[in-house]
Design a protein around this motif. Structure first.
Motif, PDB file in Angstrom:
ATOM      1  N   TYR A  81       7.262 -24.482   1.624  1.00  0.00           N
ATOM      2  CA  TYR A  81       6.394 -23.427   2.570  1.00  0.00           C
ATOM      3  C   TYR A  81       5.243 -24.154   3.019  1.00  0.00           C
ATOM      4  N   ILE A  82       4.973 -23.612   4.080  1.00  0.00           N
ATOM      5  CA  ILE A  82       3.699 -24.046   4.723  1.00  0.00           C
ATOM      6  C   ILE A  82       2.958 -22.728   5.079  1.00  0.00           C
ATOM      7  N   TYR A  83       1.725 -22.600   4.632  1.00  0.00           N
ATOM      8  CA  TYR A  83       0.717 -21.225   4.837  1.00  0.00           C
ATOM      9  C   TYR A  83      -0.481 -21.853   5.638  1.00  0.00           C
ATOM     10  N   LEU A  84      -0.570 -21.475   6.593  1.00  0.00           N
ATOM     11  CA  LEU A  84      -1.732 -21.807   7.584  1.00  0.00           C
ATOM     12  C   LEU A  84      -2.544 -20.807   7.809  1.00  0.00           C
ATOM     13  N   THR A  85      -3.950 -21.040   7.780  1.00  0.00           N
ATOM     14  CA  THR A  85      -5.120 -20.120   8.328  1.00  0.00           C
ATOM     15  C   THR A  85      -5.651 -20.899   9.091  1.00  0.00           C
ATOM     16  N   THR A  86      -5.832 -20.175  10.351  1.00  0.00           N
ATOM     17  CA  THR A  86      -6.759 -20.699  11.400  1.00  0.00           C
ATOM     18  C   THR A  86      -7.374 -19.802  12.261  1.00  0.00           C
ATOM     19  N   PRO A  87      -8.832 -19.580  12.531  1.00  0.00           N
ATOM     20  CA  PRO A  87      -9.261 -18.797  13.482  1.00  0.00           C
ATOM     21  C   PRO A  87      -8.927 -19.086  15.162  1.00  0.00           C
TER      22      PRO A  87
ATOM     23  N   VAL B 266      -1.731 -24.894   3.102  1.00  0.00           N
ATOM     24  CA  VAL B 266      -1.377 -24.968   1.709  1.00  0.00           C
ATOM     25  C   VAL B 266       0.222 -25.187   1.893  1.00  0.00           C
ATOM     26  N   THR B 267       0.650 -26.412   1.191  1.00  0.00           N
ATOM     27  CA  THR B 267       2.295 -26.693   1.435  1.00  0.00           C
ATOM     28  C   THR B 267       2.727 -27.054  -0.140  1.00  0.00           C
TER      29      THR B 267
ATOM     30  N   GLN C 161      -5.202 -16.502  -2.190  1.00  0.00           N
ATOM     31  CA  GLN C 161      -6.057 -16.050  -1.191  1.00  0.00           C
ATOM     32  C   GLN C 161      -5.178 -15.495   0.258  1.00  0.00           C
ATOM     33  N   PHE C 162      -4.341 -16.586   0.390  1.00  0.00           N
ATOM     34  CA  PHE C 162      -3.495 -16.314   1.718  1.00  0.00           C
ATOM     35  C   PHE C 162      -2.547 -15.113   1.591  1.00  0.00           C
ATOM     36  N   ILE C 163      -2.054 -14.933   0.314  1.00  0.00           N
ATOM     37  CA  ILE C 163      -1.140 -13.926   0.200  1.00  0.00           C
ATOM     38  C   ILE C 163      -1.986 -12.522   0.279  1.00  0.00           C
ATOM     39  N   GLU C 164      -3.252 -12.615  -0.429  1.00  0.00           N
ATOM     40  CA  GLU C 164      -3.819 -11.425  -0.501  1.00  0.00           C
ATOM     41  C   GLU C 164      -4.445 -10.948   1.005  1.00  0.00           C
ATOM     42  N   ASP C 165      -4.633 -12.160   1.748  1.00  0.00           N
ATOM     43  CA  ASP C 165      -4.902 -11.751   3.266  1.00  0.00           C
ATOM     44  C   ASP C 165      -3.776 -11.309   3.984  1.00  0.00           C
ATOM     45  N   LEU C 166      -2.572 -11.833   3.694  1.00  0.00           N
ATOM     46  CA  LEU C 166      -1.441 -11.091   4.539  1.00  0.00           C
ATOM     47  C   LEU C 166      -1.309  -9.771   4.160  1.00  0.00           C
ATOM     48  N   SER C 167      -1.697  -8.861   2.983  1.00  0.00           N
ATOM     49  CA  SER C 167      -1.506  -7.817   2.485  1.00  0.00           C
ATOM     50  C   SER C 167      -2.427  -6.922   3.489  1.00  0.00           C
ATOM     51  N   LEU C 168      -3.482  -7.611   4.097  1.00  0.00           N
ATOM     52  CA  LEU C 168      -4.347  -6.837   4.980  1.00  0.00           C
ATOM     53  C   LEU C 168      -4.284  -7.126   6.450  1.00  0.00           C
ATOM     54  N   SER C 169      -2.901  -7.732   6.879  1.00  0.00           N
ATOM     55  CA  SER C 169      -2.514  -8.308   8.129  1.00  0.00           C
ATOM     56  C   SER C 169      -1.226  -7.502   8.789  1.00  0.00           C
TER      57      SER C 169
END
Length: 337
Positions: free
Chosen positions: A187-193, A260-261, A300-308
């Motif tokens: 997996y690749i979980y990428l967060t960028t503004p 994160v990978t 944190q990424f998975i938590e953010d996805l739940s609000l997306s």
């Protein structure tokens, strides 16, 4: 950060893209002045473009009059006007060569839950100690003295501080992102503004998804730079067609910059995945194989996805003509966003 400043015994080195004369900036100003008055060496390096409308002459003079060494990075010059476009986008605090802080947080109230409430920006910052702190201090000193491509030696301990535009590689962060995307297996979980990547980086993400890697991209639903969002949306279709899952974070402005990978490699820092961070600005990231940090960033990424909101390809193809026009205009300016 304020607690570390208050406990400083020897030195404080602070580098910030934005340092605002607001309630949070004033709190930092008071803490820095108090330490400077007690005989501690305090250096503050602020980007001239980033803080142009945020920092005040009054705060500048107040710091300097009370023992703080303050410098502006790349102030406007008629002799070298092009230099102004090359911004110091780094956010770095080093205290006593003992602990360092790095990430997306600028010095302004928008990052404060206490002063900005639930609307505060969603951001990510890390602290670290050990040998990397001395590397961070060397990088700060190099910029302080105008040596912008300095590259301190770092021991291979699984964690490194990465900055772009070094003597050996002008596009170092672009290479690191590309390598991480090409090596990912699960997996690749990428967060960028701000997501306006170059074609090579975009292809690496698409190729990863096409070979079965779970590629998920988290970007803002709300943003402080609207035209950057237009540009990001313009390239959604190619990503979605390759199997990349795209999510827009809804509650507040998203300003975190993390990747994160495969549970073991992660990177967090100041660089966005856009042209300005990859090719123009000066950035600083922590890249590490520390599994604990990777686990926390993944959580944190998975938590953010739940609000997306997840963007589907079918819905995206139905977007209106205004949205399409905005994207085309923004992409013309992509190298300046």
């Amino acid at each position: 950060m304020l607690r570390s400043i208050d406990r400083a015994q020897d030195s404080i080195q602070l580098e910030s893209y934005i340092f605002a004369d607001d309630i949070v900036g004033q709190e930092f100003c008071r803490a820095l002045i108090e330490r400077a008055r007690s005989g501690i060496k305090v250096k503050v390096h602020i980007d001239a473009a980033g803080s142009l409308f945020w920092f005040s002459r009054k705060m500048q003079n107040h710091m300097r009059d009370n023992g703080v060494e303050l410098r502006w990075f790349h102030r406007w010059s008629w002799r070298r006007p092009w230099r102004y476009n090359h911004r110091n986008h780094r956010k770095l605090l080093i205290v006593d060569n003992r602990i360092a802080y790095l990430g997306g947080f600028n010095i302004h109230k928008e990052n404060s839950c206490k002063h900005y409430g639930e609307a505060r920006w969603r951001d990510t910052h890390v602290s670290f100690d050990g040998s990397l702190v001395s590397v961070a201090a060397q990088l700060f000193d190099a910029f302080w003295h105008g040596k912008l491509r300095s590259q301190p030696l770092q021991k291979a301990e699984g964690s490194k501080l990465l900055h772009n535009q070094t003597l050996s590689c002008r596009h170092r962060l672009r290479c690191v992102y590309g390598e991480a995307f090409s090596k990912a297996k699960k997996y690749i979980y990428l967060t960028t503004p701000y997501f306006v990547p170059d074609n090579h980086t975009l292809r690496q993400l698409c190729k990863a998804a096409e070979r079965g890697v779970d590629v998920r991209l988290l970007v803002p639903g709300k943003t402080d730079v609207r035209i950057a969002r237009w540009a990001a949306r313009h390239i959604y279709a190619s990503l979605l067609e390759s199997g990349v899952k795209i999510y827009e974070y809804l509650p507040r402005v998203l300003h975190a910059k993390t990747v994160v990978t495969d549970d073991h490699w992660s990177m967090v820092g100041t660089s966005n995945l856009d042209y300005r961070s990859l090719f123009t600005n000066y950035e600083l990231n922590l890249a590490t194989i520390d599994q604990q940090l990777a686990r926390k960033l993944k959580q944190q990424f998975i938590e953010d996805l739940s609000l997306s909101e997840c963007i589907s390809l079918n819905d995206w193809k139905k977007r209106d003509g205004v949205t399409r026009w905005q994207g085309r205009v923004a992409m013309i300016l992509k190298r300046w966003l």
